[in-house]
Design a protein around this motif. Structure first.
Motif, PDB file in Angstrom:
ATOM      1  N   LEU A 142     -74.089 -52.372 -66.448  1.00 37.20           N
ATOM      2  CA  LEU A 142     -74.318 -50.850 -66.237  1.00 37.20           C
ATOM      3  C   LEU A 142     -73.278 -50.195 -67.506  1.00 37.20           C
ATOM      4  O   LEU A 142     -72.662 -48.911 -66.878  1.00 37.20           O
ATOM      5  N   LEU A 143     -73.243 -50.628 -68.554  1.00 39.65           N
ATOM      6  CA  LEU A 143     -72.297 -49.885 -69.408  1.00 39.65           C
ATOM      7  C   LEU A 143     -72.960 -48.714 -70.292  1.00 39.65           C
ATOM      8  O   LEU A 143     -72.146 -47.858 -70.757  1.00 39.65           O
ATOM      9  N   LEU A 144     -74.450 -49.063 -70.577  1.00 43.51           N
ATOM     10  CA  LEU A 144     -74.708 -47.923 -71.402  1.00 43.51           C
ATOM     11  C   LEU A 144     -75.002 -46.601 -70.882  1.00 43.51           C
ATOM     12  O   LEU A 144     -75.905 -45.697 -71.661  1.00 43.51           O
ATOM     13  N   TRP A 173     -76.918 -56.539 -52.450  1.00 45.81           N
ATOM     14  CA  TRP A 173     -76.851 -55.210 -52.345  1.00 45.81           C
ATOM     15  C   TRP A 173     -76.600 -54.153 -53.627  1.00 45.81           C
ATOM     16  O   TRP A 173     -76.453 -53.009 -53.652  1.00 45.81           O
ATOM     17  N   THR A 174     -76.217 -54.920 -54.630  1.00 48.12           N
ATOM     18  CA  THR A 174     -76.045 -54.207 -55.825  1.00 48.12           C
ATOM     19  C   THR A 174     -77.495 -53.762 -56.687  1.00 48.12           C
ATOM     20  O   THR A 174     -77.471 -52.879 -57.564  1.00 48.12           O
ATOM     21  N   LEU A 175     -78.662 -54.429 -56.040  1.00 49.06           N
ATOM     22  CA  LEU A 175     -79.862 -54.182 -56.804  1.00 49.06           C
ATOM     23  C   LEU A 175     -80.254 -52.658 -56.875  1.00 49.06           C
ATOM     24  O   LEU A 175     -80.811 -52.267 -57.918  1.00 49.06           O
ATOM     25  N   PRO A 176     -80.067 -51.683 -55.694  1.00 47.21           N
ATOM     26  CA  PRO A 176     -80.405 -50.368 -55.971  1.00 47.21           C
ATOM     27  C   PRO A 176     -79.649 -49.686 -57.244  1.00 47.21           C
ATOM     28  O   PRO A 176     -80.175 -48.703 -57.833  1.00 47.21           O
ATOM     29  N   ALA A 177     -78.677 -50.268 -57.594  1.00 51.50           N
ATOM     30  CA  ALA A 177     -77.731 -49.741 -58.670  1.00 51.50           C
ATOM     31  C   ALA A 177     -78.667 -49.667 -60.034  1.00 51.50           C
ATOM     32  O   ALA A 177     -78.569 -48.856 -61.087  1.00 51.50           O
ATOM     33  N   TYR A 178     -79.673 -50.576 -60.063  1.00 51.84           N
ATOM     34  CA  TYR A 178     -80.472 -50.981 -61.371  1.00 51.84           C
ATOM     35  C   TYR A 178     -81.596 -50.445 -61.074  1.00 51.84           C
ATOM     36  O   TYR A 178     -82.338 -50.201 -62.206  1.00 51.84           O
ATOM     37  N   ASP A 180     -82.892 -47.112 -61.410  1.00 52.62           N
ATOM     38  CA  ASP A 180     -83.402 -46.161 -62.499  1.00 52.62           C
ATOM     39  C   ASP A 180     -82.279 -46.479 -63.668  1.00 52.62           C
ATOM     40  O   ASP A 180     -82.136 -45.393 -64.490  1.00 52.62           O
ATOM     41  N   TYR A 181     -81.666 -47.523 -64.131  1.00 55.70           N
ATOM     42  CA  TYR A 181     -81.021 -47.792 -64.946  1.00 55.70           C
ATOM     43  C   TYR A 181     -81.870 -48.260 -66.307  1.00 55.70           C
ATOM     44  O   TYR A 181     -82.382 -49.430 -66.288  1.00 55.70           O
ATOM     45  N   GLU A 182     -82.211 -47.329 -67.120  1.00 51.91           N
ATOM     46  CA  GLU A 182     -83.060 -47.589 -68.449  1.00 51.91           C
ATOM     47  C   GLU A 182     -82.216 -47.193 -69.506  1.00 51.91           C
ATOM     48  O   GLU A 182     -82.637 -46.009 -70.183  1.00 51.91           O
TER      49      GLU A 182
END
Length: 206
Positions: A142-144, A173-178, A180-182
């Motif tokens: 989640l760096l970008l 539990w971390t999955l929702p963080a990704y 909308d990460y595009e």
């Protein structure tokens, strides 16, 4: 969309060529980004020796050594995906201690780690100086979407299904963080099967 299948060795060679195309009298900052199942640190590690063979000094840094203290990071609990995405990484510390010193006209003096998250205390690392022409290889997740400056960004992309299958139960539990990460990266690599990576619509180096 153009997709170019590669072997893992060919992927490393492709990235080394791209990095080595940058000027030899300036620093090159490379961000290798991917969800934990992609193990972005392993790819960053694989670039070290080939770059050194081209007389490119390298410095490896991991974003995991720049997390915030537990009192801040876990303010909303240990399994809050929004906090995981937005608040776990000390982006300002990473910028101040690692990336900004490698700006044009910078000092080249870099702190390779800031915080020991396991012990929840400062890492007490010593500063190191990366000479001009050197390459910083920074890996993390989640760096970008954090506006971190870099000459080259690489994103290891997983399909939603692969991300779900490959994420251990204790980390789901971390999955929702990704969701909308595009991120837009200079190099996007399909990484559902690490033994069969593929470049996807990459931006040609300038």
């Amino acid at each position: 969309m153009r997709v170019q299948p590669l072997t893992p060795d060919a992927l490393v060679a492709e990235l080394v060529e791209r990095v080595d195309a940058f000027p030899k009298d300036a620093w090159t900052r490379v961000l290798v980004d991917g969800a934990p199942p992609t193990n972005p640190g392993a790819l960053a590690d694989a670039l070290v020796d080939p770059l050194k063979a081209r007389s490119r000094p390298t410095l490896r840094v991991s974003a995991g050594d720049f997390l915030r203290p537990a009192s801040v990071r876990l303010e909303f609990g240990r399994t809050d995906p929004e906090s995981f995405r937005a608040n776990w990484l000390d982006a300002n510390g990473l910028l101040r201690e690692v990336l900004a010193p490698l700006d044009p006209g910078g000092t080249g003096r870099v702190l390779p780690s800031l915080w020991d998250a396991d012990r929840d205390r400062a890492s007490r690392a010593d500063y190191v100086t990366l000479p001009p022409g050197g390459v910083l290889l920074l890996d993390g997740t989640l760096l970008l979407d954090k506006w971190l400056p870099a000459e080259l960004s690489v994103h290891l992309w997983l399909s939603q299904g692969a991300l779900e299958r490959q994420t251990p139960p204790e980390e789901r539990w971390t999955l929702p963080a990704y969701e909308d990460y595009e991120p837009r990266a200079d190099v996007t690599v399909r990484y559902d099967h690490p033994a069969r990576p593929a470049l996807v619509g990459t931006v040609e180096p300038g």
